[in-house]
Design a protein around this motif. Sequence first.
Motif, PDB file in Angstrom:
ATOM      1  N   THR A   1       0.825  -1.202   0.000  1.00 24.95           N
ATOM      2  CA  THR A   1       0.000   0.000   0.000  1.00 24.95           C
ATOM      3  C   THR A   1       0.864   1.259   0.000  1.00 24.95           C
ATOM      4  O   THR A   1       0.566   2.240  -0.683  1.00 24.95           O
ATOM      5  CB  THR A   1      -0.928   0.023   1.226  1.00 24.95           C
ATOM      6  N   ALA A   2       1.955   1.204   0.766  1.00 25.83           N
ATOM      7  CA  ALA A   2       2.821   2.370   0.932  1.00 25.83           C
ATOM      8  C   ALA A   2       3.720   2.638  -0.274  1.00 25.83           C
ATOM      9  O   ALA A   2       3.977   3.787  -0.610  1.00 25.83           O
ATOM     10  CB  ALA A   2       3.673   2.207   2.194  1.00 25.83           C
ATOM     11  N   ILE A   3       4.205   1.570  -0.924  1.00 27.59           N
ATOM     12  CA  ILE A   3       5.201   1.781  -1.988  1.00 27.59           C
ATOM     13  C   ILE A   3       4.666   1.504  -3.391  1.00 27.59           C
ATOM     14  O   ILE A   3       5.344   1.795  -4.376  1.00 27.59           O
ATOM     15  CB  ILE A   3       6.463   0.915  -1.754  1.00 27.59           C
ATOM     16  N   GLY A   4       3.459   0.965  -3.490  1.00 24.85           N
ATOM     17  CA  GLY A   4       2.932   0.579  -4.805  1.00 24.85           C
ATOM     18  C   GLY A   4       2.808   1.729  -5.785  1.00 24.85           C
ATOM     19  O   GLY A   4       3.247   1.641  -6.932  1.00 24.85           O
ATOM     20  N   GLY A   5       2.229   2.841  -5.335  1.00 34.24           N
ATOM     21  CA  GLY A   5       2.051   3.985  -6.224  1.00 34.24           C
ATOM     22  C   GLY A   5       3.372   4.621  -6.614  1.00 34.24           C
ATOM     23  O   GLY A   5       3.600   4.963  -7.782  1.00 34.24           O
ATOM     24  N   GLY A   6       4.278   4.769  -5.639  1.00 35.73           N
ATOM     25  CA  GLY A   6       5.583   5.349  -5.925  1.00 35.73           C
ATOM     26  C   GLY A   6       6.422   4.484  -6.846  1.00 35.73           C
ATOM     27  O   GLY A   6       7.166   5.003  -7.696  1.00 35.73           O
ATOM     28  N   THR A   7       6.306   3.169  -6.686  1.00 36.59           N
ATOM     29  CA  THR A   7       7.037   2.259  -7.571  1.00 36.59           C
ATOM     30  C   THR A   7       6.546   2.394  -9.007  1.00 36.59           C
ATOM     31  O   THR A   7       7.345   2.465  -9.947  1.00 36.59           O
ATOM     32  CB  THR A   7       6.865   0.797  -7.103  1.00 36.59           C
ATOM     33  N   THR A   8       5.221   2.442  -9.186  1.00 40.40           N
ATOM     34  CA  THR A   8       4.650   2.627 -10.523  1.00 40.40           C
ATOM     35  C   THR A   8       5.116   3.939 -11.127  1.00 40.40           C
ATOM     36  O   THR A   8       5.484   4.008 -12.311  1.00 40.40           O
ATOM     37  CB  THR A   8       3.115   2.600 -10.451  1.00 40.40           C
ATOM     38  N   ARG A   9       5.124   4.985 -10.323  1.00 41.88           N
ATOM     39  CA  ARG A   9       5.596   6.295 -10.792  1.00 41.88           C
ATOM     40  C   ARG A   9       7.050   6.231 -11.256  1.00 41.88           C
ATOM     41  O   ARG A   9       7.392   6.722 -12.335  1.00 41.88           O
ATOM     42  CB  ARG A   9       5.478   7.315  -9.656  1.00 41.88           C
ATOM     43  N   ASP A  10       7.915   5.623 -10.446  1.00 39.40           N
ATOM     44  CA  ASP A  10       9.335   5.567 -10.781  1.00 39.40           C
ATOM     45  C   ASP A  10       9.597   4.724 -12.027  1.00 39.40           C
ATOM     46  O   ASP A  10      10.473   5.043 -12.834  1.00 39.40           O
ATOM     47  CB  ASP A  10      10.136   5.014  -9.597  1.00 39.40           C
ATOM     48  N   VAL A  11       8.825   3.652 -12.194  1.00 37.98           N
ATOM     49  CA  VAL A  11       8.961   2.835 -13.405  1.00 37.98           C
ATOM     50  C   VAL A  11       8.589   3.667 -14.635  1.00 37.98           C
ATOM     51  O   VAL A  11       9.276   3.625 -15.661  1.00 37.98           O
ATOM     52  CB  VAL A  11       8.079   1.569 -13.310  1.00 37.98           C
ATOM     53  N   LEU A  12       7.520   4.453 -14.530  1.00 33.71           N
ATOM     54  CA  LEU A  12       7.107   5.312 -15.642  1.00 33.71           C
ATOM     55  C   LEU A  12       8.129   6.422 -15.909  1.00 33.71           C
ATOM     56  O   LEU A  12       8.307   6.852 -17.053  1.00 33.71           O
ATOM     57  CB  LEU A  12       5.737   5.907 -15.361  1.00 33.71           C
ATOM     58  N   LEU A  13       8.784   6.882 -14.842  1.00 33.90           N
ATOM     59  CA  LEU A  13       9.805   7.919 -14.988  1.00 33.90           C
ATOM     60  C   LEU A  13      11.160   7.347 -15.400  1.00 33.90           C
ATOM     61  O   LEU A  13      12.116   8.087 -15.613  1.00 33.90           O
ATOM     62  CB  LEU A  13       9.966   8.697 -13.672  1.00 33.90           C
TER      63      LEU A  13
ATOM     64  N   LYS B   1       8.389  14.950  -7.505  1.00 38.81           N
ATOM     65  CA  LYS B   1       9.402  14.165  -8.204  1.00 38.81           C
ATOM     66  C   LYS B   1       9.247  14.277  -9.715  1.00 38.81           C
ATOM     67  O   LYS B   1      10.238  14.227 -10.449  1.00 38.81           O
ATOM     68  CB  LYS B   1       9.331  12.703  -7.759  1.00 38.81           C
ATOM     69  N   SER B   2       8.039  14.449 -10.184  1.00 39.39           N
ATOM     70  CA  SER B   2       7.820  14.621 -11.622  1.00 39.39           C
ATOM     71  C   SER B   2       8.320  15.984 -12.085  1.00 39.39           C
ATOM     72  O   SER B   2       8.861  16.121 -13.184  1.00 39.39           O
ATOM     73  CB  SER B   2       6.337  14.460 -11.946  1.00 39.39           C
ATOM     74  N   LEU B   3       8.142  16.999 -11.239  1.00 41.68           N
ATOM     75  CA  LEU B   3       8.669  18.326 -11.554  1.00 41.68           C
ATOM     76  C   LEU B   3      10.188  18.302 -11.639  1.00 41.68           C
ATOM     77  O   LEU B   3      10.795  18.937 -12.515  1.00 41.68           O
ATOM     78  CB  LEU B   3       8.214  19.337 -10.497  1.00 41.68           C
ATOM     79  N   GLU B   4      10.815  17.559 -10.717  1.00 41.41           N
ATOM     80  CA  GLU B   4      12.274  17.437 -10.734  1.00 41.41           C
ATOM     81  C   GLU B   4      12.754  16.772 -12.017  1.00 41.41           C
ATOM     82  O   GLU B   4      13.867  17.039 -12.480  1.00 41.41           O
ATOM     83  CB  GLU B   4      12.744  16.628  -9.522  1.00 41.41           C
ATOM     84  N   ALA B   5      11.906  15.918 -12.588  1.00 44.78           N
ATOM     85  CA  ALA B   5      12.260  15.240 -13.839  1.00 44.78           C
ATOM     86  C   ALA B   5      12.018  16.123 -15.056  1.00 44.78           C
ATOM     87  O   ALA B   5      12.286  15.713 -16.189  1.00 44.78           O
ATOM     88  CB  ALA B   5      11.475  13.935 -13.968  1.00 44.78           C
ATOM     89  N   GLY B   6      11.486  17.327 -14.833  1.00 48.83           N
ATOM     90  CA  GLY B   6      11.276  18.268 -15.925  1.00 48.83           C
ATOM     91  C   GLY B   6      10.056  17.987 -16.776  1.00 48.83           C
ATOM     92  O   GLY B   6      10.001  18.394 -17.949  1.00 48.83           O
ATOM     93  N   LEU B   7       9.054  17.326 -16.221  1.00 50.31           N
ATOM     94  CA  LEU B   7       7.858  16.972 -16.978  1.00 50.31           C
ATOM     95  C   LEU B   7       6.839  18.115 -16.960  1.00 50.31           C
ATOM     96  O   LEU B   7       6.807  18.915 -16.020  1.00 50.31           O
ATOM     97  CB  LEU B   7       7.230  15.705 -16.392  1.00 50.31           C
TER      98      LEU B   7
ATOM     99  N   ALA C   1      -0.883  13.811 -13.343  1.00 50.38           N
ATOM    100  CA  ALA C   1      -1.168  12.385 -13.532  1.00 50.38           C
ATOM    101  C   ALA C   1      -0.269  11.531 -12.643  1.00 50.38           C
ATOM    102  O   ALA C   1      -0.722  10.554 -12.025  1.00 50.38           O
ATOM    103  CB  ALA C   1      -0.974  12.003 -14.997  1.00 50.38           C
ATOM    104  N   MET C   2       1.005  11.898 -12.548  1.00 52.92           N
ATOM    105  CA  MET C   2       1.941  11.151 -11.705  1.00 52.92           C
ATOM    106  C   MET C   2       1.570  11.275 -10.232  1.00 52.92           C
ATOM    107  O   MET C   2       1.739  10.335  -9.450  1.00 52.92           O
ATOM    108  CB  MET C   2       3.363  11.655 -11.930  1.00 52.92           C
ATOM    109  N   GLY C   3       1.052  12.445  -9.851  1.00 50.79           N
ATOM    110  CA  GLY C   3       0.585  12.609  -8.478  1.00 50.79           C
ATOM    111  C   GLY C   3      -0.578  11.686  -8.168  1.00 50.79           C
ATOM    112  O   GLY C   3      -0.629  11.064  -7.100  1.00 50.79           O
ATOM    113  N   ALA C   4      -1.511  11.589  -9.121  1.00 53.39           N
ATOM    114  CA  ALA C   4      -2.663  10.698  -8.936  1.00 53.39           C
ATOM    115  C   ALA C   4      -2.231   9.241  -8.882  1.00 53.39           C
ATOM    116  O   ALA C   4      -2.743   8.450  -8.082  1.00 53.39           O
ATOM    117  CB  ALA C   4      -3.667  10.914 -10.065  1.00 53.39           C
ATOM    118  N   ILE C   5      -1.268   8.872  -9.727  1.00 55.98           N
ATOM    119  CA  ILE C   5      -0.752   7.499  -9.735  1.00 55.98           C
ATOM    120  C   ILE C   5      -0.064   7.180  -8.416  1.00 55.98           C
ATOM    121  O   ILE C   5      -0.300   6.126  -7.807  1.00 55.98           O
ATOM    122  CB  ILE C   5       0.218   7.296 -10.920  1.00 55.98           C
TER     123      ILE C   5
END
Length: 214
Positions: A42-54, A109-115, A122-126
């Motif tokens: 529950t804690a890392i699932g969303g962040g893991t999906t985000r990082d894989v997409l990034l 984290k998405s802003l840091e990636a320059g998106l 969308a990444m925040g929602a994910i």
Amino acid sequence: MEINFTTLIDLVGTFAFAISGIRRASGKQIDWFGAYIIGLVTAIGGGTTRDVLLDVRPFWMVDGKYFLTTGVALLAALLFKYKLFRWGKSLFVFDSIGLGLFTIVGISKSLEAGLPFWVCIAMGAITGSVGGVMRDVLINEVPLLFRKDIYALACIAGGVIYFICNYFNLPTSVTELIAALTVIGCRIIAIKFHIHLPILTSISTQDGDKENKT
């Protein structure tokens, strides 16, 4: 200072989501280790999906504090289970807090990636919602994201507020706080006043009923 504040948000969100996962696992005939895994996913699932997409290494692979934080959440749940689990709204409260805080982490984290901003939203929602989806799938329940509850839409609302605050050049910590409170507030208001999206009815059933009537 901003990095420390974001890290604090991340850890508090991890604890809150882990508690919500462990709370949801209670009563499902799951042992302590299973409850820990549910809380961790529950804690890392969303962040893991985000990082894989990034296309970056998932955050928990380079920092063990998320495993430790989940362990602390499990210990807290075991020590205070009678107070936590008897409080029927505890799952909703912790889930809402985790949702709001993780949405902000995903955007940052998405802003840091320059998106661009729409990808950041969308990444925040994910980041905020996918962990809860994984949790519900593991315990064989329909995910909140797919029910009539205002869930991912609350993340999107928080993301929009984030960039409105950012447009007016508010301090980053203030922007993150306002956006997180927006997500949490949307969830609370939606539940309190029974606000939800219309449920999609079965088209085939309706057509069948019409044919039967004719």
